[in-house]
Write a protein that holds these residues in place. Structure first.
Motif, PDB file in Angstrom:
ATOM      1  N   ILE A  43      13.035   0.145  13.537  1.00 60.45           N
ATOM      2  CA  ILE A  43      12.645  -1.265  13.524  1.00 60.45           C
ATOM      3  C   ILE A  43      13.618  -2.090  12.689  1.00 60.45           C
ATOM      4  N   GLY A  44      14.188  -1.463  11.667  1.00 62.51           N
ATOM      5  CA  GLY A  44      15.137  -2.160  10.816  1.00 62.51           C
ATOM      6  C   GLY A  44      14.509  -2.955   9.701  1.00 62.51           C
ATOM      7  N   LEU A  45      13.255  -2.668   9.402  1.00 58.20           N
ATOM      8  CA  LEU A  45      12.537  -3.369   8.331  1.00 58.20           C
ATOM      9  C   LEU A  45      11.638  -2.381   7.606  1.00 58.20           C
ATOM     10  N   PRO A  46      11.408  -2.566   6.288  1.00 55.97           N
ATOM     11  CA  PRO A  46      10.443  -1.710   5.578  1.00 55.97           C
ATOM     12  C   PRO A  46       9.026  -2.001   6.057  1.00 55.97           C
ATOM     13  N   LEU A  47       8.244  -0.949   6.234  1.00 59.83           N
ATOM     14  CA  LEU A  47       6.870  -1.083   6.729  1.00 59.83           C
ATOM     15  C   LEU A  47       5.824  -0.887   5.637  1.00 59.83           C
ATOM     16  N   LEU A  48       6.176  -0.097   4.619  1.00 61.49           N
ATOM     17  CA  LEU A  48       5.238   0.227   3.544  1.00 61.49           C
ATOM     18  C   LEU A  48       5.929   0.090   2.199  1.00 61.49           C
ATOM     19  N   VAL A  49       5.180  -0.348   1.213  1.00 56.26           N
ATOM     20  CA  VAL A  49       5.678  -0.444  -0.160  1.00 56.26           C
ATOM     21  C   VAL A  49       4.812   0.443  -1.033  1.00 56.26           C
ATOM     22  N   ARG A  50       5.430   1.334  -1.788  1.00 58.05           N
ATOM     23  CA  ARG A  50       4.686   2.230  -2.675  1.00 58.05           C
ATOM     24  C   ARG A  50       4.267   1.491  -3.950  1.00 58.05           C
ATOM     25  N   HIS A  51       3.069   1.822  -4.437  1.00 60.59           N
ATOM     26  CA  HIS A  51       2.610   1.317  -5.727  1.00 60.59           C
ATOM     27  C   HIS A  51       1.830   2.423  -6.422  1.00 60.59           C
ATOM     28  N   GLY A  52       1.274   2.120  -7.571  1.00 61.71           N
ATOM     29  CA  GLY A  52       0.653   3.158  -8.391  1.00 61.71           C
ATOM     30  C   GLY A  52      -0.485   3.882  -7.721  1.00 61.71           C
ATOM     31  N   ARG A  53      -1.199   3.213  -6.805  1.00 63.87           N
ATOM     32  CA  ARG A  53      -2.375   3.827  -6.177  1.00 63.87           C
ATOM     33  C   ARG A  53      -2.099   4.315  -4.765  1.00 63.87           C
ATOM     34  N   GLY A  54      -0.878   4.168  -4.280  1.00 61.74           N
ATOM     35  CA  GLY A  54      -0.567   4.623  -2.923  1.00 61.74           C
ATOM     36  C   GLY A  54       0.480   3.755  -2.279  1.00 61.74           C
ATOM     37  N   VAL A  55       0.187   3.232  -1.093  1.00 60.50           N
ATOM     38  CA  VAL A  55       1.130   2.384  -0.373  1.00 60.50           C
ATOM     39  C   VAL A  55       0.413   1.140   0.141  1.00 60.50           C
ATOM     40  N   LYS A  56       1.198   0.089   0.352  1.00 63.44           N
ATOM     41  CA  LYS A  56       0.669  -1.173   0.853  1.00 63.44           C
ATOM     42  C   LYS A  56       1.565  -1.651   1.980  1.00 63.44           C
ATOM     43  N   LEU A  57       0.971  -2.226   3.014  1.00 64.31           N
ATOM     44  CA  LEU A  57       1.726  -2.720   4.150  1.00 64.31           C
ATOM     45  C   LEU A  57       2.578  -3.926   3.784  1.00 64.31           C
ATOM     46  N   THR A  58       3.804  -3.951   4.294  1.00 62.13           N
ATOM     47  CA  THR A  58       4.614  -5.163   4.238  1.00 62.13           C
ATOM     48  C   THR A  58       4.159  -6.084   5.371  1.00 62.13           C
ATOM     49  N   GLU A  59       4.726  -7.265   5.439  1.00 58.04           N
ATOM     50  CA  GLU A  59       4.381  -8.182   6.528  1.00 58.04           C
ATOM     51  C   GLU A  59       4.747  -7.558   7.877  1.00 58.04           C
ATOM     52  N   ALA A  60       5.928  -6.914   7.932  1.00 56.76           N
ATOM     53  CA  ALA A  60       6.330  -6.235   9.165  1.00 56.76           C
ATOM     54  C   ALA A  60       5.393  -5.069   9.466  1.00 56.76           C
ATOM     55  N   GLY A  61       4.978  -4.341   8.428  1.00 60.79           N
ATOM     56  CA  GLY A  61       4.061  -3.227   8.621  1.00 60.79           C
ATOM     57  C   GLY A  61       2.717  -3.672   9.177  1.00 60.79           C
ATOM     58  N   ALA A  62       2.222  -4.829   8.693  1.00 60.74           N
ATOM     59  CA  ALA A  62       0.946  -5.350   9.191  1.00 60.74           C
ATOM     60  C   ALA A  62       1.046  -5.708  10.672  1.00 60.74           C
ATOM     61  N   ARG A  63       2.201  -6.282  11.068  1.00 58.34           N
ATOM     62  CA  ARG A  63       2.382  -6.623  12.476  1.00 58.34           C
ATOM     63  C   ARG A  63       2.468  -5.358  13.336  1.00 58.34           C
ATOM     64  N   LEU A  64       3.180  -4.339  12.817  1.00 55.74           N
ATOM     65  CA  LEU A  64       3.278  -3.086  13.567  1.00 55.74           C
ATOM     66  C   LEU A  64       1.924  -2.407  13.665  1.00 55.74           C
ATOM     67  N   LEU A  65       1.133  -2.441  12.588  1.00 56.40           N
ATOM     68  CA  LEU A  65      -0.184  -1.814  12.612  1.00 56.40           C
ATOM     69  C   LEU A  65      -1.047  -2.411  13.714  1.00 56.40           C
ATOM     70  N   GLU A  66      -1.040  -3.727  13.823  1.00 56.11           N
ATOM     71  CA  GLU A  66      -1.832  -4.383  14.857  1.00 56.11           C
ATOM     72  C   GLU A  66      -1.383  -3.938  16.246  1.00 56.11           C
ATOM     73  N   ARG A  67      -0.077  -3.917  16.482  1.00 62.79           N
ATOM     74  CA  ARG A  67       0.438  -3.525  17.789  1.00 62.79           C
ATOM     75  C   ARG A  67       0.231  -2.018  18.035  1.00 62.79           C
ATOM     76  N   ALA A  68       0.448  -1.192  17.006  1.00 59.94           N
ATOM     77  CA  ALA A  68       0.294   0.253  17.159  1.00 59.94           C
ATOM     78  C   ALA A  68      -1.139   0.624  17.498  1.00 59.94           C
ATOM     79  N   GLU A  69      -2.111  -0.063  16.859  1.00 58.43           N
ATOM     80  CA  GLU A  69      -3.511   0.224  17.167  1.00 58.43           C
ATOM     81  C   GLU A  69      -3.843  -0.151  18.602  1.00 58.43           C
ATOM     82  N   MET A  70      -3.290  -1.263  19.060  1.00 58.78           N
ATOM     83  CA  MET A  70      -3.510  -1.654  20.452  1.00 58.78           C
ATOM     84  C   MET A  70      -2.966  -0.587  21.399  1.00 58.78           C
ATOM     85  N   ILE A  71      -1.744  -0.111  21.113  1.00 55.97           N
ATOM     86  CA  ILE A  71      -1.119   0.904  21.962  1.00 55.97           C
ATOM     87  C   ILE A  71      -1.920   2.203  21.925  1.00 55.97           C
TER      88      ILE A  71
END
Length: 317
Positions: A43-71
Motif C-alpha cells: 500500500i505504501g503507507l503505515p497501517l498500524l502504530v505500536r504503543h504501550g498497550r498494543g497497536v492502534k490504526l493509522t488513518e490509512a489503516g482505518a480505511r483499509l479495515l473498513e474495505r477489508a471487512e467488506m471484502i
C-alpha cells in the motif's frame, strides 16, 4: 495482497495487539508481523502504530479495515448467499458494552437479536467507557454503550437516559440517608482513576461546588470496589443499577445525594462518518426496548429520565 492477509490484518486491528491476535489465530507472531509489513509495503503507507498497550490504526489503516471487512464478509457470504433465500440478510456487527449494562440485559438482548437477524455475525466486546470510546474511534466496534460521553466532533452521541448516583456504604455505617455534595469532603472514597467516566463526572460536580474529595483508593473495577466497601475499606459513588442486587440482599446500603443530585448519563456512541446499517439500528432499537422495560419494572429506577425517543421504524426500513 490476498484474502488471508486481509483477514489477519482485521484480526490484529480488532484485537489491538499482535500477540493477542497471533494467539487467537494460532500462528507465530513474527509471521503475522511479516504479513502486516507486506501489506504496508504494497500500500505504501503505515497501517498500524505500536504503543504501550498494543497497536492502534493509522488513518490509512482505518480505511483499509473498513474495505477489508467488506471484502472478507463478501467472500464469507458468497456460498451462503447462493444457497440462501433472497430474504435472508447477512452481515457483521461489532458492539461494545460496559459490564453493568451487559450483566443486566446482555443475554436477552443478544438472544432476541440473533432470533431476528440469524445471518448477522455478532461480536460483543466488554470494557470501561474510556476504552469503548477508543474502540469506536479505531473502528474496532461499530457502536458502543457508554457512560458520560464527552462531546467530541468525531462522535455521533445518542443519550438514552440519566440516573442519579448514590453513596454506597456497608450496613451500619452511620451515614445519614440523604447527603449533600459538601458532605463528601469528609468521607473516605474509593473511586476509579482518571479518565474513567464516573471519576470525571464526580470530580466535575465536586469542583462546581467547591468540594475537595477525600479519595483513599483508586479502583476501576466495580466488582472489586463493592468488595472493598463490604470489608470496610471506604465508600464509593456508583449508580444504583450497579449495586441493586447487593442492596436487595442487605450487603450494601445506598444513600441518596441531594441538592443537587449527581446524574450519570448512558448514551450510544457511533462514528459520525460511519454508515448506518439496518442491523446496527435494529440493535439500538432492541437495546432501548430492553432498557425501557427494565426501568419501568424496577421501582429503584423511578428517577430515571429518558432522553432518547427512538423511531418506530428503526430496523424495519
Amino acid at each position: 495482497m490476498d484474502i488471508r492477509e486481509l483477514r489477519n490484518f482485521i484480526h490484529v486491528a480488532r484485537a489491538g495487539s499482535f500477540s493477542r491476535a497471533a494467539s487467537e489465530l494460532y500462528i507465530a507472531q513474527p509471521a503475522l508481523s511479516r504479513q502486516i509489513a507486506k501489506l504496508e509495503s504494497e500500500i505504501g503507507l503505515p497501517l498500524l502504530v505500536r504503543h504501550g498497550r498494543g497497536v492502534k490504526l493509522t488513518e490509512a489503516g482505518a480505511r483499509l479495515l473498513e474495505r477489508a471487512e467488506m471484502i472478507s464478509h463478501m467472500v464469507n457470504d458468497t456460498g451462503e448467499h447462493v444457497r440462501a433465500s433472497a430474504s435472508t440478510e447477512r452481515g457483521y456487527l461489532s458492539v461494545g458494552l460496559p459490564p453493568t449494562i451487559g450483566t443486566l440485559i446482555g443475554a436477552p438482548l443478544i438472544r432476541e437479536f440473533r432470533e431476528q437477524w440469524p445471518g448477522v455475525l455478532l461480536h460483543l466486546r466488554e470494557g470501561l467507557s474510556s476504552s469503548l470510546q477508543e474502540w469506536v474511534m479505531d473502528k474496532r466496534v461499530d457502536l458502543a454503550v457508554v457512560y458520560n460521553q464527552p462531546p467530541l466532533e468525531a462522535f455521533d452521541v445518542r443519550p438514552l437516559f440519566s440516573e442519579p448516583m448514590v453513596l454506597v456504604a456497608p450496613p451500619g455505617s452511620g451515614i445519614r440517608p440523604a447527603l449533600q455534595i459538601r458532605d463528601l469532603a469528609s468521607i473516605p472514597l474509593i473511586l476509579p482513576g482518571l479518565p474513567h467516566s464516573n471519576r470525571r463526572l464526580i470530580e466535575h460536580a465536586a469542583i462546581q461546588h467547591g468540594v475537595r474529595l477525600r479519595v483513599e483508593l483508586e479502583v476501576d473495577s466495580v466488582a472489586l470496589t463493592k468488595q472493598l466497601i463490604k470489608s470496610g475499606a471506604g465508600y464509593s459513588l456508583l449508580t444504583f443499577v450497579a449495586v441493586k442486587n447487593e442492596v436487595d440482599r442487605g450487603e450494601l446500603v445506598a444513600h441518596e445525594i441531594v441538592r443537587p443530585a449527581i446524574r450519570s448519563t448512558v448514551a450510544i456512541t457511533t462514528l459520525r462518518e460511519g454508515k448506518a446499517s439496518r442491523q446496527r439500528e435494529a440493535w439500538i432499537a432492541l437495546l432501548c426496548e430492553k432498557l425501557r422495560k427494565l426501568t419501568e419494572s424496577e421501582e429503584w429506577l423511578s428517577e430515571v429520565t429518558w432522553l432518547y425517543e427512538q423511531k418506530d421504524d428503526i430496523g424495519k426500513t
